[in-house]
Design an enzyme around this catalytic site. Structure first.
Site, PDB file in Angstrom:
ATOM      1  N   TYR A 185      35.261   9.106  -5.483  1.00 25.43           N
ATOM      2  CA  TYR A 185      34.648   8.684  -4.219  1.00 25.43           C
ATOM      3  C   TYR A 185      34.879   7.192  -3.984  1.00 25.43           C
ATOM      4  O   TYR A 185      35.293   6.778  -2.898  1.00 25.43           O
ATOM      5  CB  TYR A 185      33.153   9.000  -4.239  1.00 25.43           C
ATOM      6  CG  TYR A 185      32.441   8.659  -2.945  1.00 25.43           C
ATOM      7  CD1 TYR A 185      32.515   9.514  -1.855  1.00 25.43           C
ATOM      8  CD2 TYR A 185      31.713   7.488  -2.816  1.00 25.43           C
ATOM      9  CE1 TYR A 185      31.879   9.207  -0.662  1.00 25.43           C
ATOM     10  CE2 TYR A 185      31.077   7.166  -1.628  1.00 25.43           C
ATOM     11  CZ  TYR A 185      31.153   8.027  -0.558  1.00 25.43           C
ATOM     12  OH  TYR A 185      30.535   7.709   0.624  1.00 25.43           O
ATOM     13  N   LYS A 189      37.300   5.723  -0.949  1.00 24.29           N
ATOM     14  CA  LYS A 189      36.744   4.873   0.097  1.00 24.29           C
ATOM     15  C   LYS A 189      37.356   3.477   0.077  1.00 24.29           C
ATOM     16  O   LYS A 189      37.481   2.840   1.140  1.00 24.29           O
ATOM     17  CB  LYS A 189      35.227   4.805  -0.037  1.00 24.29           C
ATOM     18  CG  LYS A 189      34.535   6.128   0.307  1.00 24.29           C
ATOM     19  CD  LYS A 189      34.867   6.600   1.714  1.00 24.29           C
ATOM     20  CE  LYS A 189      34.082   7.832   2.109  1.00 24.29           C
ATOM     21  NZ  LYS A 189      34.406   8.298   3.483  1.00 24.29           N
TER      22      LYS A 189
END
Length: 274
Positions: A185, A189
């Protein structure tokens, strides 16, 4: 002589695509864009649910909206979304790359980094980063052909900009699952923000602006222990709510930010300031 600046946020006549439009944040983003006059294409994996939500948006706001099934990790599905939007509304002015995956295997998604599987990594990257690239590429190509510029916004995260604070996660759960900040994650991002800066400079000559909306933690099913620890880490003293992000999206999507590109706009209650 007084100047009326309210028109800067007016989106009437513009066409917006929101991927992940049925998600925790996506639904709020779609409602906000439609409320300010945009024709919104709600894009999500469940095309039937997206169509129903678009009909509800249209009834509530008086603007024509549409729903479309789309797998952002599938180039053919992305191309079909763009073709549908252009055929239905005549063009695309705003893209919000909001789709992201939390996985269908939460134990694998929240596994410690030293045990993280490559298959899980690639599955999440296919949506969170590959999907942003694929949709941006297809919509950017269309915006260039249109010759009238546009605004592209990626949904980012503080964990793509800052290291995760493991102390927040002691005793924390999400939907009954022990949680952390997954390495995939954070990496995805961070990649989203880097891609936005690249596209902002690559497409600036075409009047296409590309920015990242960097979200802090939003309350969405975490247990009380997490909410309390997270709030203690934030200067404003609370977790974010989905509505807290709406104003920033409207700013980045509209002419109010017409001289803003390649930027990360943090909406995190001041967490990144400490």
């Amino acid at each position: 002589m007084s100047v009326d600046y309210r028109h800067l946020f007016d989106l009437h006549g513009r066409v917006a695509i929101v991927t992940g439009g049925l998600g925790i944040l996506g639904d709020h983003f779609c409602r906000a864009l439609a409320a300010y006059g945009a024709h919104v294409v709600v894009a999500d994996l469940d095309g039937e649910a997206a169509a129903r939500r678009a009909d509800e948006l249209g009834e509530a706001t008086g603007v024509t909206c549409a729903g479309r099934g789309c797998d952002v990790a599938d180039p053919a599905s992305v191309d079909a979304l763009v073709a549908y939007t252009v055929e239905r509304f005549g063009g695309i002015d705003i893209l919000h790359n909001n789709a992201a995956s939390k996985s269908d295997d939460l134990p694998a998604f929240f596994a410690p980094v030293e045990d993280y599987s490559l298959s899980e990594w690639r599955k999440i990257m296919a949506v969170n980063l590959d999907g942003v690239f694929l949709v941006s590429r297809a919509v950017g190509r269309r915006m260039i052909d249109q010759g009238r510029g546009g605004s592209i916004v990626h949904t980012g995260s503080i964990y793509g900009q800052l290291g995760a604070d493991a102390r927040i996660y002691d005793g924390s759960e999400y939907l009954g699952q022990t949680i952390n900040t997954p390495p995939v994650y954070a990496a995805s991002k961070a990649g989203v923000a880097g891609l936005a800066r690249y596209l902002a400079t690559a497409w600036a000559a075409h009047g296409i602006r590309v920015n990242t909306l960097v979200s802090g933690g939003v309350r969405s099913g975490q247990n009380a222990a997490f909410v309390e620890r997270y709030a203690q880490r934030v200067p404003l003293g609370r977790m974010g709510e989905a509505d807290d992000l709406v104003g920033a999206l409207l700013y980045l999507a509209s002419d109010a930010s017409r001289y803003v590109t390649g930027q990360c706009l943090f909406v995190d209650g001041g967490l990144s300031a400490w």
